[in-house]
Design a protein around this motif. Structure first.
Motif, PDB file in Angstrom:
ATOM      1  N   LEU A  61      -4.689   5.712 -13.350  1.00 21.97           N
ATOM      2  CA  LEU A  61      -3.766   5.538 -12.919  1.00 21.97           C
ATOM      3  C   LEU A  61      -4.381   4.972 -11.375  1.00 21.97           C
ATOM      4  CD1 LEU A  61      -0.709   4.835 -13.348  1.00 21.97           C
ATOM      5  CD2 LEU A  61       0.214   7.188 -12.645  1.00 21.97           C
ATOM      6  N   ARG A  62      -3.190   3.576 -11.111  1.00 19.61           N
ATOM      7  CA  ARG A  62      -3.492   2.675 -10.014  1.00 19.61           C
ATOM      8  C   ARG A  62      -1.682   2.415  -9.415  1.00 19.61           C
ATOM      9  NH1 ARG A  62      -3.897  -2.392  -7.430  1.00 19.61           N
ATOM     10  NH2 ARG A  62      -5.209  -1.674  -5.530  1.00 19.61           N
ATOM     11  N   ILE A  63      -1.487   3.216  -8.078  1.00 20.38           N
ATOM     12  CA  ILE A  63      -0.385   2.877  -8.137  1.00 20.38           C
ATOM     13  C   ILE A  63      -0.829   2.260  -6.471  1.00 20.38           C
ATOM     14  CG2 ILE A  63       1.855   3.490  -6.933  1.00 20.38           C
ATOM     15  CD1 ILE A  63       1.871   5.385  -9.521  1.00 20.38           C
ATOM     16  N   VAL A  64       0.212   1.169  -6.241  1.00 16.15           N
ATOM     17  CA  VAL A  64       0.412   0.260  -4.327  1.00 16.15           C
ATOM     18  C   VAL A  64       2.152   0.841  -4.691  1.00 16.15           C
ATOM     19  CG1 VAL A  64       0.294  -1.332  -3.230  1.00 16.15           C
ATOM     20  CG2 VAL A  64      -1.282  -1.178  -4.976  1.00 16.15           C
ATOM     21  N   PHE A  65       2.548   0.976  -3.693  1.00 10.77           N
ATOM     22  CA  PHE A  65       3.730   1.169  -3.480  1.00 10.77           C
ATOM     23  C   PHE A  65       3.977   0.982  -2.359  1.00 10.77           C
ATOM     24  CE2 PHE A  65       1.689   5.553  -2.514  1.00 10.77           C
ATOM     25  CZ  PHE A  65       2.137   5.582  -1.364  1.00 10.77           C
ATOM     26  N   HIS A  66       5.037   0.987  -1.725  1.00 11.25           N
ATOM     27  CA  HIS A  66       6.032   0.443  -0.403  1.00 11.25           C
ATOM     28  C   HIS A  66       6.566   2.031   0.115  1.00 11.25           C
ATOM     29  CE1 HIS A  66       9.406  -1.214   2.083  1.00 11.25           C
ATOM     30  NE2 HIS A  66       8.076  -1.399   3.191  1.00 11.25           N
ATOM     31  N   LEU A  67       6.569   2.565   1.138  1.00 14.06           N
ATOM     32  CA  LEU A  67       7.002   3.263   2.203  1.00 14.06           C
ATOM     33  C   LEU A  67       7.373   3.172   3.291  1.00 14.06           C
ATOM     34  CD1 LEU A  67       8.918   5.682   1.488  1.00 14.06           C
ATOM     35  CD2 LEU A  67       6.334   7.112   2.091  1.00 14.06           C
ATOM     36  N   PRO A  68       8.816   2.479   4.024  1.00 12.52           N
ATOM     37  CA  PRO A  68       8.913   2.769   5.253  1.00 12.52           C
ATOM     38  C   PRO A  68       8.127   4.205   6.226  1.00 12.52           C
ATOM     39  CG  PRO A  68      11.226   2.016   4.270  1.00 12.52           C
ATOM     40  CD  PRO A  68      10.387   2.851   3.145  1.00 12.52           C
ATOM     41  N   GLY A  69       7.413   3.699   6.681  1.00 16.97           N
ATOM     42  CA  GLY A  69       6.810   4.520   7.647  1.00 16.97           C
ATOM     43  C   GLY A  69       5.571   5.672   6.967  1.00 16.97           C
TER      44      GLY A  69
ATOM     45  N   MET B  67       1.666  -0.783   2.887  1.00 19.86           N
ATOM     46  CA  MET B  67       1.631  -0.208   1.254  1.00 19.86           C
ATOM     47  C   MET B  67       0.811   1.082   1.532  1.00 19.86           C
ATOM     48  SD  MET B  67       3.502  -2.061  -0.045  1.00 19.86           S
ATOM     49  CE  MET B  67       4.364  -4.444  -0.410  1.00 19.86           C
ATOM     50  N   GLY B  68       0.630   2.212   0.420  1.00 14.44           N
ATOM     51  CA  GLY B  68       0.697   3.130   0.288  1.00 14.44           C
ATOM     52  C   GLY B  68      -0.043   2.829  -0.776  1.00 14.44           C
ATOM     53  N   LEU B  69      -1.227   3.328  -1.236  1.00 13.80           N
ATOM     54  CA  LEU B  69      -2.410   3.606  -2.481  1.00 13.80           C
ATOM     55  C   LEU B  69      -2.517   4.526  -2.757  1.00 13.80           C
ATOM     56  CD1 LEU B  69      -4.120   1.388  -4.659  1.00 13.80           C
ATOM     57  CD2 LEU B  69      -5.755   2.435  -2.545  1.00 13.80           C
ATOM     58  N   LEU B  70      -2.064   4.919  -4.246  1.00 18.31           N
ATOM     59  CA  LEU B  70      -2.451   6.280  -5.056  1.00 18.31           C
ATOM     60  C   LEU B  70      -3.313   5.869  -5.923  1.00 18.31           C
ATOM     61  CD1 LEU B  70      -1.664   9.398  -5.533  1.00 18.31           C
ATOM     62  CD2 LEU B  70       0.080   8.254  -6.543  1.00 18.31           C
ATOM     63  N   VAL B  71      -4.619   6.427  -6.061  1.00 17.14           N
ATOM     64  CA  VAL B  71      -4.994   6.218  -7.745  1.00 17.14           C
ATOM     65  C   VAL B  71      -5.337   7.980  -8.031  1.00 17.14           C
ATOM     66  CG1 VAL B  71      -7.592   6.224  -8.235  1.00 17.14           C
ATOM     67  CG2 VAL B  71      -6.801   4.728  -7.021  1.00 17.14           C
ATOM     68  N   VAL B  72      -5.299   8.352  -9.218  1.00 18.41           N
ATOM     69  CA  VAL B  72      -4.758   9.075  -9.820  1.00 18.41           C
ATOM     70  C   VAL B  72      -6.439   8.896 -11.238  1.00 18.41           C
ATOM     71  CG1 VAL B  72      -4.067  10.782 -10.667  1.00 18.41           C
ATOM     72  CG2 VAL B  72      -2.464   9.983  -9.005  1.00 18.41           C
ATOM     73  N   SER B  73      -6.877  10.063 -11.500  1.00 18.88           N
ATOM     74  CA  SER B  73      -7.233   9.884 -12.325  1.00 18.88           C
ATOM     75  C   SER B  73      -7.499  11.559 -13.197  1.00 18.88           C
ATOM     76  CB  SER B  73      -8.602  10.103 -12.666  1.00 18.88           C
ATOM     77  OG  SER B  73     -10.128  11.196 -11.743  1.00 18.88           O
ATOM     78  N   CYS B  74      -7.133  12.076 -14.526  1.00 18.53           N
ATOM     79  CA  CYS B  74      -7.113  13.831 -15.259  1.00 18.53           C
ATOM     80  C   CYS B  74      -7.031  13.636 -16.982  1.00 18.53           C
ATOM     81  CB  CYS B  74      -5.188  14.449 -14.959  1.00 18.53           C
ATOM     82  SG  CYS B  74      -4.089  13.505 -15.319  1.00 18.53           S
ATOM     83  N   VAL B  75      -7.478  14.568 -17.183  1.00 19.13           N
ATOM     84  CA  VAL B  75      -7.352  14.651 -18.995  1.00 19.13           C
ATOM     85  C   VAL B  75      -5.491  14.266 -18.540  1.00 19.13           C
ATOM     86  CG1 VAL B  75      -7.126  16.493 -20.822  1.00 19.13           C
ATOM     87  CG2 VAL B  75      -8.185  17.221 -18.726  1.00 19.13           C
TER      88      VAL B  75
END
Length: 281
Positions: free
Chosen positions: A46-54, A1-9
């Motif tokens: 924002l916090r997103i967990v995503f599935h991406l093969p490879g 699983m991939g983890l993406l965390v973002v913060s911005c205006v």
């Protein structure tokens, strides 16, 4: 699983830009949390967990592409990583063993998404306990006269090896120079009596004052002693029948659980810092 965390205006279209980027790369979003401090000029998280093969082979390109196509135009801070890879952690402790051994035990049982790569202590008392977990132990004595040299040795030991430092009842105050140089977040734990009962014997003084609640606070360490952004807190009710020794035992139990939660949440990318406070997903 991939983890993406973002913060911005905050502003319109942020979620669309991020999810479109992931969709175009065949990523499937399986979990998403967001929060805004205000629709006009506020801060968006924002916090997103995503599935991406490879993912393992795609990660570097994905991170580079996100920085250029999304984070750059949004002027966003972000972290993109493989959530299945445990973060590398160094534990600092002194003579108290309850938080240190609890984290080592939970890690060995697979309850924490971390890899403990080093234990550092200003006393040698816990060396054999740590050795039983197969974790390197480094005894670096410290006094007021040797503090600068000791911290230099600590920094050299940790350089390039850790993603997080956890103060598991490390009874020394880290200098601002150390915190600036270590280059990773530092989490601390302390009992809930601060600032009322600072210093030695807090549970004895709490008993004398007849406190009815005891607890613990886990927070990020800053130059302002025990005033960094709070990650987790908890309390337990006590009565006049409880002795000072029992207060200390219950306090140790709370410190263990609160620190373990804080470490887990940080390692899972659930804690986003917003100035002096935190957003917990």
């Amino acid at each position: 699983m991939g983890l993406l965390v973002v913060s911005c205006v905050d502003g319109p279209g942020i979620v669309s830009k991020i999810t479109t980027f992931l969709h175009r790369r065949a990523a499937n979003i399986v979990q998403s949390d967001q929060y805004s401090t205000g629709p006009r000029g506020g801060r968006f998280f924002l916090r997103i967990v995503f599935h991406l093969p490879g993912l393992a082979t795609e990660l570097a390109g994905l991170e580079r592409g996100f920085g250029e196509e999304v984070a750059g135009p949004l002027r966003a801070d972000f972290q993109l990583r493989d959530a299945s890879v445990p973060i590398r952690v160094a534990l600092f402790a002194s003579r108290y063993d309850h938080c240190l051994l609890d984290l080592l035990w939970r890690t060995r049982r697979g309850e924490l998404p971390i890899e403990v790569v080093q234990v550092v202590s200003n006393h040698a008392d816990l060396a054999s306990d740590v050795a039983a977990f197969g974790v390197p132990f480094e005894h670096i004595p410290m006094s007021q006269a040797t503090k600068a040299d000791a911290e230099s040795r600590q920094l050299e030991l940790l350089r390039g090896r850790v993603d997080l430092v956890v103060l598991a009842r490390y009874m020394q105050i880290l200098s601002g120079d150390f915190l600036n140089a270590v280059g990773v977040p530092v989490i601390n734990i302390h009992h809930s009596f601060l600032p009322a009962f600072a210093g030695a014997g807090p549970y004895e003084r709490a008993k004398e004052r007849g406190v009815k609640l005891i607890g613990a606070t886990a927070h990020y360490a800053t130059e302002d002693l025990d005033e960094g952004p709070i990650i987790e807190q908890d309390v337990v009710r006590v009565s006049h029948r409880v002795t000072a020794r029992e207060l200390a035992q219950r306090g140790a139990d709370i410190e263990r659980t609160v620190l373990a939660r804080a470490v887990a949440w940080h390692a899972e990318g659930r804690v986003l810092v917003n100035g002096r406070t935190t957003i917990i997903f």
